[in-house]
Design a protein around this motif. Structure first.
Motif, short mmCIF file in Angstrom:
data_model
loop_
_atom_site.label_atom_id
_atom_site.label_comp_id
_atom_site.label_asym_id
_atom_site.label_seq_id
_atom_site.Cartn_x
_atom_site.Cartn_y
_atom_site.Cartn_z
N THR A 1 -6.31 2.75 14.13
CA THR A 1 -7.64 2.79 14.73
C THR A 1 -8.37 4.01 14.17
O THR A 1 -7.88 5.13 14.27
N SER B 1 -11.56 6.43 14.19
CA SER B 1 -12.69 6.93 14.96
C SER B 1 -13.57 7.79 14.07
O SER B 1 -13.08 8.72 13.42
N SER C 1 -22.07 -4.13 16.90
CA SER C 1 -21.26 -4.23 15.69
C SER C 1 -21.81 -3.31 14.60
O SER C 1 -23.02 -3.20 14.40
N ASN D 1 -21.90 3.58 21.04
CA ASN D 1 -20.74 3.23 20.23
C ASN D 1 -20.96 1.90 19.52
O ASN D 1 -21.62 1.00 20.06
N TYR D 2 -20.36 1.81 18.32
CA TYR D 2 -20.41 0.58 17.54
C TYR D 2 -19.01 0.30 17.01
O TYR D 2 -18.20 1.22 16.83
N TYR D 3 -18.73 -0.99 16.72
CA TYR D 3 -17.37 -1.37 16.38
C TYR D 3 -17.33 -2.38 15.23
O TYR D 3 -18.29 -3.13 15.01
N LEU E 1 -9.14 -1.21 13.63
CA LEU E 1 -10.37 -1.16 14.41
C LEU E 1 -11.16 0.10 14.06
O LEU E 1 -10.60 1.20 14.04
N LEU F 1 -14.16 2.57 15.17
CA LEU F 1 -14.97 3.02 16.30
C LEU F 1 -15.99 4.01 15.77
O LEU F 1 -15.64 5.12 15.37
N HIS G 1 -15.45 1.55 24.73
CA HIS G 1 -14.13 0.93 24.85
C HIS G 1 -13.24 1.77 25.76
O HIS G 1 -13.49 2.96 25.98
N LEU H 1 -13.03 -3.75 24.42
CA LEU H 1 -14.34 -3.40 23.89
C LEU H 1 -15.41 -3.75 24.91
O LEU H 1 -15.18 -4.55 25.81
#
Length: 271
Positions: A87, A89, A138, A175-177, A198, A200, A240, A270
């Protein structure tokens, strides 16, 4: 899971996931999935696991004598792609660009080709919360992977760069993912498995507001004196989190009967 018998042991070949579907009483579903590889003839074991409302049902295990491709003598089993970190970040300000890295390793004894693509998280597609659409959170279109196609030699690793930009939009969220898909193939083109990471992307200018909501809770009787507590929850905030749930059962007068942690498929929720 699909396993192939090698001597006295079972070797894992691959696994297939099916999308979540609803089903009404009396209906049967026929689900299919392409394993994206040719298999030789031999003894195979299939293990199917079903989740109903987040609760795992007893798995179905079946052994079959499979007649496969006569031109194939070796099973193209999934290899393990090791991602560090799994993940990623990244913190940025609107209008800024940031670069981070992921190290990829392979446990395969053969060389594998790896291609990387970026997609919108599946849970965002076609969903909304008030005026907020899932796709609004997104950052897939703002992510570039360099390189996005390369070869991993046995026992080696490769570093790739993840370049993200956070544009100045009219709608700005905390936040965007995005999801990074790593597809591995053997030199003959057969699938060698897949792994995901993922992303973040945190907006440094806005503070996130985590919030959760319990949508449904029920108590159902099973065999004997056993009871099952089932809940359905939703992430109604803008960030999240990894949920931890517990249930408290009380009598009508408020007296405590029991308190228990709830188990299920634990993963990052999420928004």
């Amino acid at each position: 899971n699909v396993m192939w018998q090698v001597g006295e042991y079972w070797q894992r070949v691959t696994s297939a996931e099916f999308r979540e579907v609803g089903i009404i009483p009396g209906v049967k579903l026929n689900l299919e999935s392409d394993l994206k590889r040719r298999l030789p003839s031999g003894e195979y074991k299939l293990r199917g696991t079903l989740y109903v409302d987040g609760r795992r049902i007893r798995p179905l295990v079946k052994e079959i004598e499979f007649v496969g491709d006569p031109t194939v003598s070796k099973v193209a089993a999934d290899t393990s792609l090791i991602l560090e970190p799994s993940t990623l970040s990244i913190k940025a300000v609107p209008g800024g660009t940031r670069t981070a890295g992921i190290k990829i390793g392979s446990l395969s004894e053969e060389a594998v080709n790896v291609s990387v693509d970026v997609e919108v998280p599946k849970s965002f597609r076609g969903t909304s919360l008030g005026e907020l659409k899932g796709e609004d959170l997104s950052c897939a279109e703002w992510v570039k992977v360099v390189p996005d196609d390369f070869t991993l030699r046995p026992g080696r690793h490769r570093n790739i760069r993840i370049i993200t930009r956070l544009p100045k939009n009219e709608k700005i969220y905390p936040n965007y993912y995005a999801i990074l898909n790593f597809h591995a193939t053997y030199t003959d083109g057969q699938s060698a498995g897949k792994n995901t990471s993922l992303i973040l992307l945190e907006n440094a200018k806005i503070k996130a507001k985590p919030a959760a909501q319990i949508i449904k809770a029920s108590l159902a009787a099973e065999e004997g004196s056993r009871y099952i507590i089932r809940t359905k929850s939703s992430n109604v905030g803008d960030v999240h989190f990894t949920p931890e749930c517990k249930a408290i059962v009380t009598k009508p007068d408020g007296a405590l009967v029991l308190e228990s942690a709830l188990s299920g498929q634990r993963h990052v929720m999420l928004p």
